[in-house]
Every structure is written in C-alpha cells, then in structure tokens.
Design an enzyme around this catalytic site. Sequence first.
Site, PDB file in Angstrom:
ATOM      1  N   ARG A 207       9.458 -19.944 -11.845  1.00 36.77           N
ATOM      2  CA  ARG A 207      10.578 -20.884 -11.693  1.00 36.77           C
ATOM      3  C   ARG A 207      10.350 -22.167 -12.502  1.00 36.77           C
ATOM      4  O   ARG A 207      11.301 -22.804 -12.943  1.00 36.77           O
ATOM      5  CB  ARG A 207      10.814 -21.186 -10.209  1.00 36.77           C
ATOM      6  N   PHE A 223      22.329 -12.678  -8.481  1.00 33.99           N
ATOM      7  CA  PHE A 223      21.359 -12.158  -7.504  1.00 33.99           C
ATOM      8  C   PHE A 223      20.460 -13.315  -7.061  1.00 33.99           C
ATOM      9  O   PHE A 223      19.238 -13.235  -7.093  1.00 33.99           O
ATOM     10  CB  PHE A 223      20.512 -11.022  -8.091  1.00 33.99           C
ATOM     11  N   ASP A 245      25.663 -14.335  -5.271  1.00 37.12           N
ATOM     12  CA  ASP A 245      24.944 -13.325  -4.492  1.00 37.12           C
ATOM     13  C   ASP A 245      25.947 -12.604  -3.603  1.00 37.12           C
ATOM     14  O   ASP A 245      26.913 -13.219  -3.118  1.00 37.12           O
ATOM     15  CB  ASP A 245      23.845 -13.963  -3.638  1.00 37.12           C
ATOM     16  N   ASN A 273      30.052  -9.998  -5.824  1.00 41.24           N
ATOM     17  CA  ASN A 273      29.298  -8.855  -6.328  1.00 41.24           C
ATOM     18  C   ASN A 273      29.010  -9.089  -7.807  1.00 41.24           C
ATOM     19  O   ASN A 273      29.922  -9.037  -8.644  1.00 41.24           O
ATOM     20  CB  ASN A 273      30.106  -7.568  -6.131  1.00 41.24           C
ATOM     21  N   ALA A 274      27.766  -9.372  -8.130  1.00 37.26           N
ATOM     22  CA  ALA A 274      27.405  -9.765  -9.497  1.00 37.26           C
ATOM     23  C   ALA A 274      27.753  -8.681 -10.513  1.00 37.26           C
ATOM     24  O   ALA A 274      28.210  -8.991 -11.624  1.00 37.26           O
ATOM     25  CB  ALA A 274      25.917 -10.098  -9.567  1.00 37.26           C
ATOM     26  N   ASP A 294      18.034 -12.057 -11.454  1.00 36.39           N
ATOM     27  CA  ASP A 294      16.852 -11.742 -10.637  1.00 36.39           C
ATOM     28  C   ASP A 294      17.238 -10.690  -9.586  1.00 36.39           C
ATOM     29  O   ASP A 294      17.230 -10.956  -8.385  1.00 36.39           O
ATOM     30  CB  ASP A 294      16.327 -13.014  -9.965  1.00 36.39           C
ATOM     31  N   CYS A 334      11.637  -6.345 -10.344  1.00 38.48           N
ATOM     32  CA  CYS A 334      10.550  -6.173  -9.367  1.00 38.48           C
ATOM     33  C   CYS A 334      10.400  -4.709  -8.976  1.00 38.48           C
ATOM     34  O   CYS A 334       9.746  -4.389  -7.988  1.00 38.48           O
ATOM     35  CB  CYS A 334      10.797  -7.040  -8.137  1.00 38.48           C
TER      36      CYS A 334
END
Length: 390
Positions: A207, A223, A245, A273-274, A294, A334
């Site tokens: 960050r 997100f 988000d 909703n991205a 992210d 991730c």
Amino acid sequence: MTKLFLKKKISRRIESGHPWIFANEVNKIEGEVNGGDIVEVLTHEGKFVGRGYINPKSQIIVRLLTRDKKEEINEDFFYKRLLQAWQYKKQMGYEENCRLIFGEADFIPALIIDKFNDYFVLQTLALGIDVWKPAIVKALEKIFQPKGIYERNDVPVRELEGLPQHKGFLSAPFDTKIVINENGLKFHVDVENGQKTGYFLDQQDNRRAIQHIVKGADVLGAFTYTGTFEIHAAHYGAKSVLGLDISANAVDQANENARLNGLENIVHFEAMNAFDVLKQWGKDGRQYDVVMLDPPAFTKSRENIQKAITGYKEINLRGMKLVKPGGFLVTSSCTNLVQPDLFLEIIGMAAKDARRTLRQVTYNAQSADHPIIWGLENTHYLKYLIVQVL
C-alpha cells in the site's frame, strides 16, 4: 510413538524439505493411528525424517512439525516456535500489526495467527494443530499478555479435516471492533465478522508503494473491500478517489474508514459489481490516472484454473482500458495456484488485447511478515504489480 514409513520414490522429496505427506505416499504404519496424534516419519529404509501430526481422514495425512530427532512436541515446543516467529517479525520491522504465524512458512503447519495491536486472531486449519490450541493460547498469553484472543475457525477447509466450523473468544470477551494504525492511517478491524481474520495485512507494505504515482491523480479502485488502498491514495495526495466493491457492508466500513482519517471529501466508496461496471465504463470512454485492482482469489482448485486465468485477464483488460495514456495500473492476485510467471503472462495477454504497452514500475510479493519458503509454492501466493500503461 507410532511410526509411519514412506514409499521409496516419495521419501526423497520429503527429505528435501517439504512438510506435507499425502496418504498415497505412505508405505506402512506401525502402531495405533489416532487423528491428531504426533507420529514419527521415516524413509522406506527406516531413516528418521521428522515428527508431525497425523489425520487419516485428510488427504494430507501428516504435516511435519520438526526434523530434529531430539525435539519433542509439547507445550514448550509451541512457546518456542511462537517466540522465534515474533523475534523474526520484529527483526523485519513489524511490531504493531503482523501475521505472527503464517503456517508452514513459520514452521507450524495449518496455524494462522494475526496480531492487531494487543489483540490476536487465530485459525487452526487442521486437526493436528487444533489439538494444541490450548498450548498455543497459553504461549500467546505468556509472550504478549494480550488484551484479547479470538478464533476465526469459520472456514470450510476445516471440514476436510473432519472439524466443525466455529468462531468465538479464546480469552475474556472484548469489543471485537478494534482500530489499528497502518502507515500513519487508522483502520477499523472487525475480527468477528470481517473477511478471513478481519483485515488483510499481506498488502501493508504494498500500500505504501503507490505513494508517488497517485499524487494529484484521479484514482479508481475496484474490489476495495474496506478501502485500504484507496484511503492510502487519498492520504498520499490523490485529487479524487472512487472505490467499488460488491459488498454493501464492506462499502459502509470503507466510507467509515475514510471518515476516521478525515479523507471523506477526497475518497468515496460505492457498492457495485466491478466486473460489470468496468466493462460499461470502458465503453463510455471514462479515463483515470490510476486504476487499482485487488480482486479476491478466483479459484482454490486446479480444476478451475482456466476460469481464474480468464477472469484475471478480463479484469485487467478492462482496467487497462480505463487508464489514461501514461497513467498507471496497480494490480494483484492472491490466487495461490496462479504462480508469478503465469500472473505476469496473463497481464501481458491483457495488454496485447488492449493494445497498450506496459512499463513495469514495481513487482512485489506479500509483505515480509508472510514469509516465502523456497520450495513451498503455497507460501508464495500474492503477486503485486504496478505498471505504467502507455
């Protein structure tokens, strides 16, 4: 002690350092087998490999805790391991907040402990470590004298071990909504109901990496969860920041975090909703100086790896289309099964389809309090990339 002998062709891999032993790698077992017990693991020739906990109900039948023949697995063992992990984290510069124990990477398989100020959140993700929970709590109390300990064992992976899902206090009850400091900012952490352990510490170093590219910029974040990247962007001098988000609850907490830092006039969050929004905004011709992505893990199984690849390519393609020429894309994955080379390949494919040239600014893994052990792929799960989009 019960003895487990490995098959000939498998034991070399285990000897070279991997702590997991799968059920199909076992040649024979001598002695009683009770789930959660400590067993001795030997090669097919009878050479000592290590000691670990066994669970015949799990595909990973044994997870090794030690390779030292003289080291007994008892309360003192866990105290020493926690103390060693804490000394390492302090050495790396993490004192206030950190992942104290990152499973295999801190040599206690299937144990997660996050430290938030004087509060600790614990996950025991296998039967063999769940058995030692009282010893682990005792060690935490001895080392830290914490204000509170909470368990977040409300995770489906426990069911693969024949364990129930549950959560609750492992200390005297306390207010589970706490505030932490990170990089000069404050954030609410909901240890009872937040995702995972309540907060994602693995991006705390990353960050900081946006501080130079966001100055004076119009920033879009997707997100966002509780808005940590976006609030950092506002703090580092962004002109405007919009975070998206799908979770209304996360958005509420993100806006509260913005207010907590006096940045609500710069950064704002909306529940959307991205995937849908980024596609539409690309068609509308919207442009931003910086776009930050992210997303959550897209798959946890190899069967769905192609879907994950498609998802990452699509979201990054849409993100790139929203970046002004010369602006920046900040993107992460991730998904453990998407290893670093594959992740970079996916970003490259997205850039090709978007007809944009990329210039790499920085490429990182997770924060150093989540150590990476070479040879253990599952410990290197986070990929974090900043590129200039030309």
